[in-house]
Motif scaffolding. Structure first.
Motif, mmCIF file in Angstrom:
data_model
loop_
_atom_site.group_PDB
_atom_site.id
_atom_site.type_symbol
_atom_site.label_atom_id
_atom_site.label_comp_id
_atom_site.label_asym_id
_atom_site.label_seq_id
_atom_site.Cartn_x
_atom_site.Cartn_y
_atom_site.Cartn_z
ATOM 1 N N ARG A 109 -9.792 3.405 3.851
ATOM 2 C CA ARG A 109 -8.332 3.400 3.824
ATOM 3 C C ARG A 109 -7.765 4.448 4.766
ATOM 4 N NH1 ARG A 109 -8.541 5.087 -2.399
ATOM 5 N NH2 ARG A 109 -10.531 4.053 -2.114
ATOM 6 N N THR A 113 -4.945 4.552 8.238
ATOM 7 C CA THR A 113 -3.927 5.535 8.594
ATOM 8 C C THR A 113 -4.134 6.043 10.011
ATOM 9 O OG1 THR A 113 -3.730 6.237 6.292
ATOM 10 C CG2 THR A 113 -2.923 7.752 7.957
ATOM 11 N N ARG A 349 7.686 -1.592 1.059
ATOM 12 C CA ARG A 349 8.393 -0.683 1.964
ATOM 13 C C ARG A 349 8.235 -1.185 3.392
ATOM 14 N NH1 ARG A 349 7.212 5.339 0.959
ATOM 15 N NH2 ARG A 349 8.574 4.824 -0.807
ATOM 16 N N THR A 354 13.177 -0.365 1.074
ATOM 17 C CA THR A 354 12.240 -0.585 -0.028
ATOM 18 C C THR A 354 12.841 -1.627 -0.962
ATOM 19 O OG1 THR A 354 11.410 1.694 0.093
ATOM 20 C CG2 THR A 354 10.952 0.452 -1.918
ATOM 21 N N LEU A 411 4.141 -1.644 3.587
ATOM 22 C CA LEU A 411 3.265 -1.116 2.546
ATOM 23 C C LEU A 411 3.674 -1.718 1.211
ATOM 24 C CD1 LEU A 411 3.192 2.709 3.410
ATOM 25 C CD2 LEU A 411 1.396 1.032 3.872
ATOM 26 N N ILE A 413 3.621 -0.880 -2.793
ATOM 27 C CA ILE A 413 3.621 0.344 -3.583
ATOM 28 C C ILE A 413 3.685 -0.010 -5.059
ATOM 29 C CG2 ILE A 413 4.911 2.475 -4.053
ATOM 30 C CD1 ILE A 413 5.982 2.238 -1.162
ATOM 31 N N THR A 420 0.477 4.138 -3.108
ATOM 32 C CA THR A 420 0.337 3.109 -2.086
ATOM 33 C C THR A 420 -0.839 2.205 -2.419
ATOM 34 O OG1 THR A 420 1.250 4.571 -0.388
ATOM 35 C CG2 THR A 420 -0.007 2.672 0.368
ATOM 36 N N THR A 422 -1.408 -1.221 -0.669
ATOM 37 C CA THR A 422 -1.876 -2.138 0.363
ATOM 38 C C THR A 422 -1.090 -1.924 1.644
ATOM 39 O OG1 THR A 422 -2.287 -3.771 -1.381
ATOM 40 C CG2 THR A 422 -2.321 -4.580 0.866
ATOM 41 N N ALA A 423 -1.772 -2.002 2.791
ATOM 42 C CA ALA A 423 -1.117 -1.998 4.096
ATOM 43 C C ALA A 423 -1.141 -3.405 4.645
ATOM 44 C CB ALA A 423 -1.822 -1.040 5.047
#
Length: 436
Positions: A109, A113, A349, A354, A411, A413, A420, A422-423
């Motif tokens: 993860r 980033t 988000r 959001t 993202l 949330i 957080t 999942t991307a």
């Protein structure tokens, strides 16, 4: 995250390259980064003294250059990289911001980033082990994040007697796998980070290799994507109404230009409402009525009409607007320990907005061995890559991620604790569908 350190030497005038390193545990990522910093003379004397002292305490004959980047106490004690360590260094030809990402599978993860803003990814492979599952996972993440340039650094060539017969099949296997994922460019370089072969200086032990050193490639790779040439995007972060005596009727919209450029007089839309207006003026900190605002500049836009604009809205050119929708199909990397399941209610988000969202379906997961999408998983677990379908409570202006990283990503949330989950990337196909 570790703060970016300013370099002790060089005043470069070249362009900026953002890169990330990745690889399995003990493939030598931190040693490689340390070697780059040391051999380009980016290390302060007291830093090097501290590394040499710790290395002697561990019984090592020479300085362990990995300690230059493994800054967390837990990392130093365990000998692994946990956090994403950011480093700034420079040569006379180019400036670099480097993200040294973790190798252990549980920290994949963090690679998401580190690579999310990268223009180039360096994937390390231990010459003794070749391409392993974590290598494939890192290439898949690089493909998912549309990193345009990938370097395969086959490390520890000194431990296989610098043999071309070891390097060549690894390079071929990696290139084939990356090509199947849609990676546009792969450059393979045999190196020894410990000994310094082909990192900054050419290796005398590998005269069969005629390509560039790693640093030569990093200095000369063409970074052709310029966000200033994309369709302009401006997520509104804050509405400014100072009510000062100097500007009693001032109303501006503050934020960062994430792509393209805006100029006074441009016809724009405010999304998701679709209200049309034009830019009356642009202000920067300490400057009023500037001529243009480019990508990544933080500015305040003033609009010609009194339209309803709030945080989370996106100002875009009237003739180059993205799709506005509540239904999203996206490729995602699940980064939380808590599984994601169909029916989950989450927060989404997107930029400065959001909104509530529902996970309508888990469409598939990517099998890293076969590059086939396995349909209908019961859940996405930590580090899984897959495709999902979402429904949001409000409309969102969404670009394809390949065109706009900022407005094409989001993202998920946890609405209970703010973690957080999942991307996600919009419009990023990955793998092939499983045959029924």
């Amino acid at each position: 995250m570790t703060a970016i350190q300013e370099p002790p030497v060089h005043t470069p005038t070249g362009s900026l390259l953002r890169l990330a390193t990745a690889g399995s545990v003990d493939d030598g990522k931190s040693t490689l980064v340390g070697r780059l910093l040391h051999d380009t003379k980016q290390v302060f004397a007291d830093q090097l003294d501290a590394v040499e002292r710790v290395s002697r305490e561990r019984g090592l004959a020479g300085a362990d250059l990995a300690l230059l980047t493994d800054g967390l106490r837990a990392e130093r004690e365990q000998g692994i990289t946990i956090d994403v360590a950011y480093r700034y260094f420079a040569t006379p030809r180019r400036r670099f911001i480097l993200a040294d990402t973790p190798g252990h599978v549980q920290y994949t993860r963090n690679m998401v980033t580190g690579a999310s803003t990268a223009q180039l990814a360096v994937v390390l492979v231990d010459a003794r082990h070749g391409v392993v599952e974590q290598t494939r996972r890192h290439v898949a993440v690089a493909a998912l994040l549309k990193v345009p340039h990938v370097v395969l650094a086959v490390n520890k060539m000194d431990l296989v007697d610098y043999q071309e017969s070891v390097f060549a099949p690894i390079a071929d296997e990696f290139a084939a796998y990356a090509q199947a994922l849609g990676v546009p460019e792969v450059t393979a370089i045999p190196i020894s980070a410990l000994a310094g072969d082909n990192v900054v200086d050419p290796s005398r032990a590998m005269d069969w290799y005629a390509g560039p050193t790693l640093l030569e490639h990093l200095e000369n790779v063409e970074v052709d994507h310029d966000p200033r040439h994309c369709a302009a995007r401006f997520p509104v972060q804050y509405v400014l109404r100072p009510q000062s005596s100097e500007f009693p009727d001032y109303r501006g919209y503050a934020g960062q230009v994430t792509a393209g450029a805006f100029r006074p007089g441009d016809e724009v839309l405010v999304l998701p409402s679709g209200k049309r207006t034009s830019i009356a003026g642009i202000d920067r900190l300490g400057e009023r009525d500037v001529d243009v605002a480019f990508a990544y500049q933080s500015v305040t836009l003033r609009l010609a009409d009194d339209v309803d604009v709030s945080r989370g809205d996106v100002i875009v050119p009237a003739d180059r607007a993205p799709e506005v929708t509540q239904d999203i199909v996206a490729t995602v990397c699940h980064i939380a320990d808590r599984p994601l399941r169909a029916g989950d209610r989450v927060l989404l988000r997107h930029g400065t907005s959001t909104v509530k969202a529902l996970v309508r379906a888990l469409d598939s997961t990517l099998n890293l061995e076969t590059l086939v999408r396995d349909p209908g998983p019961s859940a996405l677990h930590a580090n899984d890559i897959g495709q999902i379908t979402l429904r949001t409570a409000a409309q969102l202006p969404l670009d394809d991620y390949a065109d706009h990283r900022r407005t094409g990503s989001f993202l998920l949330i946890d609405d209970a604790d703010g973690a957080t989950l999942t991307a996600g990337m919009v419009g990023v196909p990955l793998g092939t569908a499983a045959e029924g």
